[in-house]
Design a protein around this motif. Structure first.
Motif, PDB file in Angstrom:
ATOM      1  N   GLU A 279       0.798  -1.222   0.000  1.00  0.00           N
ATOM      2  CA  GLU A 279       0.000   0.000   0.000  1.00  0.00           C
ATOM      3  C   GLU A 279       0.837   1.281   0.000  1.00  0.00           C
ATOM      4  N   THR A 280       2.041   1.226   0.545  1.00  0.00           N
ATOM      5  CA  THR A 280       2.850   2.454   0.665  1.00  0.00           C
ATOM      6  C   THR A 280       4.185   2.372  -0.056  1.00  0.00           C
ATOM      7  N   GLY A 281       4.592   1.157  -0.431  1.00  0.00           N
ATOM      8  CA  GLY A 281       5.900   0.993  -1.045  1.00  0.00           C
ATOM      9  C   GLY A 281       7.034   0.919  -0.046  1.00  0.00           C
ATOM     10  N   SER A 282       6.713   1.037   1.254  1.00  0.00           N
ATOM     11  CA  SER A 282       7.745   0.999   2.294  1.00  0.00           C
ATOM     12  C   SER A 282       7.951  -0.427   2.794  1.00  0.00           C
ATOM     13  N   ASP A 283       9.212  -0.851   2.839  1.00  0.00           N
ATOM     14  CA  ASP A 283       9.517  -2.170   3.394  1.00  0.00           C
ATOM     15  C   ASP A 283      10.069  -2.071   4.820  1.00  0.00           C
ATOM     16  N   ALA A 284       9.817  -0.941   5.471  1.00  0.00           N
ATOM     17  CA  ALA A 284      10.362  -0.729   6.817  1.00  0.00           C
ATOM     18  C   ALA A 284       9.887  -1.797   7.795  1.00  0.00           C
ATOM     19  N   ARG A 285       8.596  -2.152   7.714  1.00  0.00           N
ATOM     20  CA  ARG A 285       8.083  -3.178   8.636  1.00  0.00           C
ATOM     21  C   ARG A 285       8.679  -4.546   8.333  1.00  0.00           C
ATOM     22  N   LEU A 286       8.860  -4.871   7.067  1.00  0.00           N
ATOM     23  CA  LEU A 286       9.490  -6.142   6.724  1.00  0.00           C
ATOM     24  C   LEU A 286      10.924  -6.185   7.234  1.00  0.00           C
ATOM     25  N   GLU A 287      11.644  -5.091   7.056  1.00  0.00           N
ATOM     26  CA  GLU A 287      13.025  -5.028   7.531  1.00  0.00           C
ATOM     27  C   GLU A 287      13.104  -5.181   9.049  1.00  0.00           C
ATOM     28  N   ALA A 288      12.077  -4.705   9.742  1.00  0.00           N
ATOM     29  CA  ALA A 288      12.059  -4.739  11.213  1.00  0.00           C
ATOM     30  C   ALA A 288      11.417  -6.004  11.764  1.00  0.00           C
ATOM     31  N   TYR A 289      11.023  -6.940  10.884  1.00  0.00           N
ATOM     32  CA  TYR A 289      10.266  -8.119  11.322  1.00  0.00           C
ATOM     33  C   TYR A 289      10.937  -8.849  12.487  1.00  0.00           C
ATOM     34  N   SER A 290      12.197  -9.183  12.328  1.00  0.00           N
ATOM     35  CA  SER A 290      12.875  -9.965  13.366  1.00  0.00           C
ATOM     36  C   SER A 290      12.926  -9.213  14.693  1.00  0.00           C
ATOM     37  N   ALA A 291      13.340  -7.962  14.649  1.00  0.00           N
ATOM     38  CA  ALA A 291      13.449  -7.171  15.878  1.00  0.00           C
ATOM     39  C   ALA A 291      12.086  -6.983  16.538  1.00  0.00           C
ATOM     40  N   THR A 292      11.053  -6.738  15.721  1.00  0.00           N
ATOM     41  CA  THR A 292       9.704  -6.544  16.269  1.00  0.00           C
ATOM     42  C   THR A 292       9.215  -7.794  16.968  1.00  0.00           C
ATOM     43  N   CYS A 293       9.356  -8.942  16.312  1.00  0.00           N
ATOM     44  CA  CYS A 293       8.894 -10.200  16.908  1.00  0.00           C
ATOM     45  C   CYS A 293       9.705 -10.575  18.147  1.00  0.00           C
ATOM     46  N   LEU A 294      11.021 -10.374  18.078  1.00  0.00           N
ATOM     47  CA  LEU A 294      11.869 -10.816  19.185  1.00  0.00           C
ATOM     48  C   LEU A 294      11.606 -10.045  20.473  1.00  0.00           C
ATOM     49  N   ARG A 295      11.182  -8.788  20.363  1.00  0.00           N
ATOM     50  CA  ARG A 295      10.832  -8.057  21.591  1.00  0.00           C
ATOM     51  C   ARG A 295       9.702  -8.776  22.326  1.00  0.00           C
ATOM     52  N   ARG A 296       8.704  -9.201  21.585  1.00  0.00           N
ATOM     53  CA  ARG A 296       7.575  -9.916  22.184  1.00  0.00           C
ATOM     54  C   ARG A 296       7.991 -11.326  22.621  1.00  0.00           C
ATOM     55  N   VAL A 297       8.797 -11.973  21.813  1.00  0.00           N
ATOM     56  CA  VAL A 297       9.268 -13.321  22.137  1.00  0.00           C
ATOM     57  C   VAL A 297      10.014 -13.339  23.465  1.00  0.00           C
ATOM     58  N   TRP A 298      10.931 -12.406  23.637  1.00  0.00           N
ATOM     59  CA  TRP A 298      11.724 -12.423  24.866  1.00  0.00           C
ATOM     60  C   TRP A 298      10.886 -12.066  26.096  1.00  0.00           C
ATOM     61  N   GLN A 299       9.867 -11.234  25.937  1.00  0.00           N
ATOM     62  CA  GLN A 299       8.974 -10.994  27.059  1.00  0.00           C
ATOM     63  C   GLN A 299       8.198 -12.264  27.407  1.00  0.00           C
ATOM     64  N   ALA A 300       7.788 -13.001  26.402  1.00  0.00           N
ATOM     65  CA  ALA A 300       7.081 -14.255  26.655  1.00  0.00           C
ATOM     66  C   ALA A 300       8.022 -15.305  27.258  1.00  0.00           C
ATOM     67  N   GLU A 301       9.272 -15.331  26.802  1.00  0.00           N
ATOM     68  CA  GLU A 301      10.248 -16.250  27.397  1.00  0.00           C
ATOM     69  C   GLU A 301      10.467 -15.902  28.872  1.00  0.00           C
ATOM     70  N   ARG A 302      10.594 -14.593  29.150  1.00  0.00           N
ATOM     71  CA  ARG A 302      10.761 -14.163  30.539  1.00  0.00           C
ATOM     72  C   ARG A 302       9.584 -14.612  31.399  1.00  0.00           C
ATOM     73  N   PHE A 303       8.385 -14.376  30.902  1.00  0.00           N
ATOM     74  CA  PHE A 303       7.189 -14.726  31.664  1.00  0.00           C
ATOM     75  C   PHE A 303       7.096 -16.243  31.881  1.00  0.00           C
ATOM     76  N   SER A 304       7.338 -17.003  30.828  1.00  0.00           N
ATOM     77  CA  SER A 304       7.243 -18.458  30.931  1.00  0.00           C
ATOM     78  C   SER A 304       8.314 -19.025  31.864  1.00  0.00           C
ATOM     79  N   TYR A 305       9.506 -18.454  31.801  1.00  0.00           N
ATOM     80  CA  TYR A 305      10.589 -18.888  32.701  1.00  0.00           C
ATOM     81  C   TYR A 305      10.227 -18.588  34.151  1.00  0.00           C
ATOM     82  N   ALA A 306       9.680 -17.389  34.394  1.00  0.00           N
ATOM     83  CA  ALA A 306       9.316 -17.012  35.758  1.00  0.00           C
ATOM     84  C   ALA A 306       8.224 -17.920  36.301  1.00  0.00           C
ATOM     85  N   MET A 307       7.210 -18.199  35.486  1.00  0.00           N
ATOM     86  CA  MET A 307       6.139 -19.096  35.927  1.00  0.00           C
ATOM     87  C   MET A 307       6.677 -20.505  36.195  1.00  0.00           C
TER      88      MET A 307
END
Length: 391
Positions: free
Chosen positions: A318-346
């Motif tokens: 829709e915009t021609g910008s691939d900024a979100r695609l370029e940020a895919y790994s970093a965006t997902c990993l922020r959430r992943v590591w919070q979930a890893e932290r939570f699961s480890y704590a539990m």
């Protein structure tokens, strides 16, 4: 064969991604190595976070979930024969979770895909992902006894921890972070109504126990057991007796018993692969990360991954910008590591390690006491359990 997005794996991540892309007018092909019956029967997660529920509804894939799923507004913690309910909506601004098995999510998404989506090929084994660094990666696969190639603009690997997609990321750019726990979960399904109307997480000196459900007439329950345990070594009455001991309270609560229809042992492992993208190959779900089941995060993390990818591809169109695609790994990993932290704590708060000392026992009890007496600590648990933001 050619498509815009080649998806490896018809678990909930791959199927949901295909649905999101279809709704956005983007073509895809799904390749699944197993047959349809296997995919629709394999027992996995049963708790859907608020964000996952919202995504399924927006995707038009929630009609049966809304009819048959069981909304839950909290969980119960048990320790020292005490009971404490964590009220999710009161602590999170109205968020809750839904009990609806992964098998049912897959059935719903498969039906939608076959009725109105792009190609979904069962018994199509992906052999390799090639050309990850080019503009036209491809998937070499075997289907109906012959080898073929699916040419793509993008490949998304939803093929689990032993799939081929992750092998497309060169070893010299990969980092792996993992932890293996010295215990597992002995899980059962039983034809008996649940003994409590919400999930019960119990910390006991004999080990962790979880009381869950699959429906108003089917109980799902788990016991902490040593790593490597064979489920066949546990008799049915022995399992019920141990659940009774670990879930005991000082009030009149009782455990309902019934015929056990299935039992299995799940190993406990934490795993993260970085990065989650290389060139035009993207990893999602178990292909990139695994969490111990204590925090009910596995399926929900996979949903977050594919939602992130689908939104990024729509933005590019829709915009021609691939900024979100370029940020895919970093965006997902922020959430992943919070979930890893939570699961480890539990996990570490509720399970007793084989070599645990009295000091460590007291630390666990202090953590639980803090959650049940301090609203900020209880809120942190409720926010983690109901899910971290998808953006």
């Amino acid at each position: 064969m050619r498509t815009t997005v080649g998806i490896i794996g018809a678990g909930p991540a791959g199927l949901l991604l295909a649905r999101l892309l279809h709704n956005a007018g983007i073509d895809s092909v799904v390749l699944e190595s197993r047959d349809r019956a296997y995919v629709e029967q394999r027992q996995r997660a049963g708790i859907l976070e608020q964000g996952t529920v919202d995504v399924l509804r927006a995707a038009g894939a929630a009609a049966r979930m809304d009819r048959e799923g069981i909304p839950h507004d909290g969980i119960e913690l048990r320790f020292d024969r005490r009971r404490h309910r964590v009220d999710f909506p009161a602590l999170t601004g109205g968020r809750s979770v839904m009990v609806y098995a992964q098998t049912e999510v897959c059935k719903d998404l498969i039906a939608l895909q076959l009725a109105a989506g792009g190609p979904l090929h069962f018994e199509a084994e992906a052999l390799a992902v090639e050309g990850a660094e080019t503009e036209n990666p491809s998937i070499r696969f075997c289907h109906q006894g012959r080898e073929d190639v699916l040419e793509c603009d993008y490949v998304v690997g939803c093929d689990g921890s032993w799939g081929v997609a992750r092998k497309a990321v060169p070893a010299d750019v990969s980092q792996v972070f993992e932890r293996t726990y010295p215990f597992g979960w002995l899980g059962i399904l039983a034809d008996v109504p649940p003994s409590h109307d919400e999930l019960v997480y119990a910390r006991h000196d004999r080990g962790f126990a979880l009381l869950s459900m699959r429906s108003p007439t089917v109980t799902r329950a788990y016991l902490q057991v040593p790593a490597g345990t064979d489920a066949a070594d546990w008799g049915d009455e022995e399992i019920w007796d141990e659940l009774d001991r670990r879930l005991e309270t000082d009030d009149a609560w009782t455990l309902k018993r019934g015929p056990i229809t299935a039992k299995s042992v799940t190993p406990m492992r934490s795993y993260v692969h970085e990065p989650m993208r290389h060139g035009r190959v993207f990893l999602a779900g178990d292909a990139a990360h695994i969490v111990p089941p204590t925090g009910a995060k596995g399926l929900n993390l996979a949903v977050g991954d594919v939602v992130t990818f689908a939104r990024a591809l729509v933005e590019l169109r829709e915009t021609g910008s691939d900024a979100r695609l370029e940020a895919y790994s970093a965006t997902c990993l922020r959430r992943v590591w919070q979930a890893e932290r939570f699961s480890y704590a539990m996990t570490t708060m509720l399970h007793r390690a084989p070599d645990a000392t009295g000091f460590e026992d007291r630390i666990q009890l202090a953590q639980l006491d803090r959650i049940t007496t301090a609203r900020p600590a209880e809120t942190d648990l409720a926010e983690g359990y109901t899910g971290f933001p998808l953006d």
